[in-house]
Write a protein that holds these residues in place. Sequence first.
Motif, PDB file in Angstrom:
ATOM      1  N   UNK A 228       0.665  -1.191  -0.074  1.00  0.00           N
ATOM      2  CA  UNK A 228      -0.103  -0.192  -0.056  1.00  0.00           C
ATOM      3  C   UNK A 228       0.916   1.295  -0.070  1.00  0.00           C
ATOM      4  N   UNK A 229       0.946   1.987  -1.043  1.00  0.00           N
ATOM      5  CA  UNK A 229       1.777   3.190  -1.100  1.00  0.00           C
ATOM      6  C   UNK A 229       0.811   4.334  -1.060  1.00  0.00           C
ATOM      7  N   UNK A 230       1.159   5.184  -0.054  1.00  0.00           N
ATOM      8  CA  UNK A 230       0.081   6.301   0.417  1.00  0.00           C
ATOM      9  C   UNK A 230       0.858   7.376   1.352  1.00  0.00           C
ATOM     10  N   UNK A 231       0.376   8.327   1.628  1.00  0.00           N
ATOM     11  CA  UNK A 231       0.943   9.297   2.538  1.00  0.00           C
ATOM     12  C   UNK A 231       0.500   8.928   4.041  1.00  0.00           C
ATOM     13  N   UNK A 251       1.451 -10.668   3.714  1.00  0.00           N
ATOM     14  CA  UNK A 251       2.388  -9.677   4.076  1.00  0.00           C
ATOM     15  C   UNK A 251       2.027  -8.481   3.668  1.00  0.00           C
ATOM     16  N   UNK A 252       1.968  -7.562   4.583  1.00  0.00           N
ATOM     17  CA  UNK A 252       1.487  -6.242   4.329  1.00  0.00           C
ATOM     18  C   UNK A 252       2.500  -5.116   4.521  1.00  0.00           C
ATOM     19  N   UNK A 253       2.915  -4.557   3.314  1.00  0.00           N
ATOM     20  CA  UNK A 253       4.000  -3.517   3.794  1.00  0.00           C
ATOM     21  C   UNK A 253       3.386  -2.275   3.183  1.00  0.00           C
ATOM     22  N   UNK A 254       3.334  -1.091   4.122  1.00  0.00           N
ATOM     23  CA  UNK A 254       2.880   0.533   3.906  1.00  0.00           C
ATOM     24  C   UNK A 254       4.016   1.109   3.675  1.00  0.00           C
ATOM     25  N   UNK A 305       4.798   9.416  14.023  1.00  0.00           N
ATOM     26  CA  UNK A 305       4.832   8.346  15.047  1.00  0.00           C
ATOM     27  C   UNK A 305       3.339   7.844  15.345  1.00  0.00           C
ATOM     28  N   UNK A 306       2.531   8.604  15.364  1.00  0.00           N
ATOM     29  CA  UNK A 306       1.289   8.229  15.550  1.00  0.00           C
ATOM     30  C   UNK A 306       0.720   7.323  14.327  1.00  0.00           C
ATOM     31  N   UNK A 307       1.089   7.791  13.039  1.00  0.00           N
ATOM     32  CA  UNK A 307       0.570   6.781  11.971  1.00  0.00           C
ATOM     33  C   UNK A 307       1.386   5.737  11.882  1.00  0.00           C
ATOM     34  N   UNK A 308       2.676   5.497  12.394  1.00  0.00           N
ATOM     35  CA  UNK A 308       3.628   4.276  12.421  1.00  0.00           C
ATOM     36  C   UNK A 308       2.775   3.544  13.654  1.00  0.00           C
ATOM     37  N   UNK A 309       2.496   3.903  14.651  1.00  0.00           N
ATOM     38  CA  UNK A 309       1.990   2.996  15.736  1.00  0.00           C
ATOM     39  C   UNK A 309       0.661   2.365  15.370  1.00  0.00           C
ATOM     40  N   UNK A 316       1.317  -4.101   9.864  1.00  0.00           N
ATOM     41  CA  UNK A 316       2.103  -3.934   8.678  1.00  0.00           C
ATOM     42  C   UNK A 316       3.570  -3.601   9.095  1.00  0.00           C
ATOM     43  N   UNK A 317       4.218  -3.773   7.882  1.00  0.00           N
ATOM     44  CA  UNK A 317       5.669  -3.262   7.654  1.00  0.00           C
ATOM     45  C   UNK A 317       5.704  -2.165   7.345  1.00  0.00           C
ATOM     46  N   UNK A 318       6.387  -0.993   7.793  1.00  0.00           N
ATOM     47  CA  UNK A 318       6.565   0.349   7.354  1.00  0.00           C
ATOM     48  C   UNK A 318       7.638   0.720   6.703  1.00  0.00           C
ATOM     49  N   UNK A 319       7.459   1.316   5.607  1.00  0.00           N
ATOM     50  CA  UNK A 319       8.698   1.975   4.867  1.00  0.00           C
ATOM     51  C   UNK A 319       8.608   3.576   4.642  1.00  0.00           C
ATOM     52  N   UNK A 320       9.507   4.350   4.723  1.00  0.00           N
ATOM     53  CA  UNK A 320       9.360   5.802   4.558  1.00  0.00           C
ATOM     54  C   UNK A 320      10.124   6.105   3.410  1.00  0.00           C
TER      55      UNK A 320
END
Length: 340
Positions: A228-231, A251-254, A305-309, A316-320
Amino acid sequence: MWFSQKKQKVTQHNTTQVLANILSNGIDVSINELIQYQTKTSLINLAARKDLHGKMSGNYLARSKGRGMEFDEVRHYQTGDDIRAIDWRVTARTGITHTKVFREEVERPVFIATDLNDNMLFGSQLLFKSVQASHLAALVAWHAKERGDRIGGIVFNQYKHTELKPRSRQQGVLHYLYSLSNIHQNTSEALFNTHSESDTSKGSAQKSFDENCGRIRQLSKPGSLVYLITDGNHLSQESLRHLTNISRHCELVVCLISDPLEIELPKSDKKINVAVTDGKKKQQLLIGDKNLAKKYKQQAEELTQNKEALLAKAGARILHFSAGTTLETQLKNGITSWTR
């Protein structure tokens, strides 16, 4: 003043050169700039990071162990092990029966969901967030195609969306790239249409994001790799509920796309009042005020940080990724850790 003007001209020249190198104007999305990522697939790695649900044959090494093409280890023979896997050399050397263990190869579709809502059409330095999101989606699609995976997904904004069933050939990638270009153009035209209803656009963007997270949940098969590619600006309880459900079976990667101006205010030796707008409301912002800059940065960090939490809680695994630097530069220099 002369030095400042000279520095600004150098910066503009460098930006123009970078955009030329990636075949982009930073605002629109063309097929040519997406096709070029076919040669940059070595920048990423889509190896499995969690247990996969479903027993299919294919190209990924599953966490479960069994008979397959890839040797994993030798261990003591256990009741029920296939006698054809006994390692007779180790058995003869140790006097204890040992068996070979393999990791099974598992195929999984790669499902890419790209958010091109109005809020993604923003950029202060190099690219619109929507353009960077399209570049990232293209890179993931080309890499998946190179591995022989089936590629599918959704491209959406608040006005329309396109669903693409997983395909395993180059045709599937090109179909996705054309959808990115078309939906992006549709977003631009709708956003800058002076006759559009600005009061309803925000609400429809939120509704669009929630509904398309629901569509991802319905379309992604168990064991899929979902990007999922988003802001992340439209995360809600409804969308998080769908994402939580997705992460239970896939496997979810945001990938969170941000702009440098969303992280901190520009630095300035002098205090300057500038007008800012989101396309609907206008206000004044004082650049060069250290206290304001510090407060702005703290609020931006808290929001991130709120989005990440919330996303981490959803599994989800999170990439910036930043829209202020080319994708290739970020991945090569380790600005973004793809495999963390």
